[in-house]
Design an enzyme around this catalytic site. Structure first.
Site, PDB file in Angstrom:
ATOM      1  CB  SER A  67      21.330 -28.805 -15.161  1.00 40.34           C
ATOM      2  OG  SER A  67      21.001 -27.437 -15.198  1.00 40.34           O
TER       3      SER A  67
ATOM      4  CG  HIS B 109      19.590 -29.205 -10.920  1.00 42.78           C
ATOM      5  ND1 HIS B 109      19.633 -29.409  -9.561  1.00 42.78           N
ATOM      6  CD2 HIS B 109      20.218 -28.012 -11.137  1.00 42.78           C
ATOM      7  CE1 HIS B 109      20.267 -28.400  -8.973  1.00 42.78           C
ATOM      8  NE2 HIS B 109      20.620 -27.543  -9.914  1.00 42.78           N
TER       9      HIS B 109
ATOM     10  CG  ASP C 252      20.450 -24.518 -12.495  1.00 44.57           C
ATOM     11  OD1 ASP C 252      20.792 -24.682 -11.305  1.00 44.57           O
ATOM     12  OD2 ASP C 252      20.888 -25.207 -13.431  1.00 44.57           O
TER      13      ASP C 252
ATOM     14  CG  MET D  36      20.175 -18.705 -12.105  1.00 45.47           C
ATOM     15  SD  MET D  36      21.610 -18.652 -13.198  1.00 45.47           S
ATOM     16  CE  MET D  36      21.919 -20.416 -13.434  1.00 45.47           C
TER      17      MET D  36
ATOM     18  CG  HIS E 235      20.454 -24.643  -7.313  1.00 45.13           C
ATOM     19  ND1 HIS E 235      21.656 -24.725  -7.990  1.00 45.13           N
ATOM     20  CD2 HIS E 235      20.710 -23.894  -6.206  1.00 45.13           C
ATOM     21  CE1 HIS E 235      22.585 -24.059  -7.326  1.00 45.13           C
ATOM     22  NE2 HIS E 235      22.025 -23.537  -6.242  1.00 45.13           N
TER      23      HIS E 235
ATOM     24  CG  MET F 258      21.728 -20.420  -7.795  1.00 42.05           C
ATOM     25  SD  MET F 258      22.624 -20.924  -9.289  1.00 42.05           S
ATOM     26  CE  MET F 258      21.353 -21.894 -10.115  1.00 42.05           C
TER      27      MET F 258
ATOM     28  CG  MET G  23      26.904 -24.118  -5.512  1.00 40.91           C
ATOM     29  SD  MET G  23      25.880 -24.802  -6.843  1.00 40.91           S
ATOM     30  CE  MET G  23      26.572 -23.981  -8.294  1.00 40.91           C
TER      31      MET G  23
ATOM     32  CG  ASP H 191      24.750 -27.525  -9.870  1.00 36.48           C
ATOM     33  OD1 ASP H 191      25.195 -27.673 -11.016  1.00 36.48           O
ATOM     34  OD2 ASP H 191      23.790 -26.781  -9.592  1.00 36.48           O
TER      35      ASP H 191
END
Length: 227
Positions: free
Chosen positions: A7, A30, A32, A34, A63, A65, A134, A172
């Protein structure tokens, strides 16, 4: 073989291209995303994914979010993501969204927060390429692994087997050399690791060590017999 996805949330954001190269041997990077709405943190978005996809040959696992993934997820495929994960808690039409992600050429993945059960979404599984359980509350890196998620991982693997699906099962949150074996034994085969990789003196060696532990645990796991 287990897949290890470092990540970049735990990487040095000023050196992302170099940090991508530092994890030579990783299966995916990965990413993230957000939005400070769905989760209480703000990270990177489409322009960074676009730049990163040009800077590395390692495919990107994004991913999301974020709120309103139905609107935004397709843009991450266009930006170069090879896999896009949306949260079922945020999606208005998860089947339609998964099909749109696939139609644009990426793998479609759905994520579940710790309190979200898998069972209500059993019928959606054939529409997906990956399911993310998660193992921490989404929003911040460096959190402690939630052991109470292991039964959920097992139940998810059982549902995948029940339907005869070639569906990857990703975990994750808090994945490290001390927790990855439990995840693999429970049924996970794709592992996101942040600080366990980028906090190591040799990130590439950390990826190899995590994979070795996961593969060893999988070899002895009941779910993997005949897999």
């Amino acid at each position: 073989m287990a897949q290890i996805n470092p990540s970049i949330l735990s990487a040095d954001f000023a050196r992302l291209a170099d940090e991508a190269e530092a994890v030579d041997g990783a299966d995916w990077l990965h990413v993230d995303v957000m939005d400070n709405h769905f989760v209480p943190n703000l990270t990177l978005g489409v322009p960074i994914v676009e730049s990163l996809s040009r800077a590395t040959a390692t495919p990107l696992d994004c991913h999301l979010m974020i709120e309103d993934p139905d609107r935004w997820a397709p843009q991450y495929v266009e930006a170069g993501a090879g896999s896009v994960t949306f949260h079922v808690e945020a999606a208005a039409a998860p089947v339609r969204l998964a099909r749109e992600i696939r139609a644009k050429g990426a793998r479609a993945s759905m994520a579940l927060k710790p309190a979200t059960p898998i069972e209500p979404f059993e019928d959606l599984l054939p529409e997906l390429d990956m399911l993310l359980v998660m193992t921490v509350e989404p929003g911040f890196g460096g959190q402690a692994f939630l052991d109470i998620m292991l039964p959920k991982i097992r139940r998810t693997r059982e549902l995948i087997a029940k339907h005869g699906l070639e569906l990857w099962l990703q975990v994750d949150g808090g994945v490290s050399e001390s927790t990855i074996e439990r995840c693999a034994e429970a049924g996970a085969d794709v592992f996101v690791a942040g600080s366990a990789v980028y906090g190591a003196a040799d990130p590439a060696a950390a990826v190899a060590a995590l994979r070795a532990k996961a593969d060893a645990a999988t070899a002895g796991a009941a779910w993997a017999c005949g897999h």
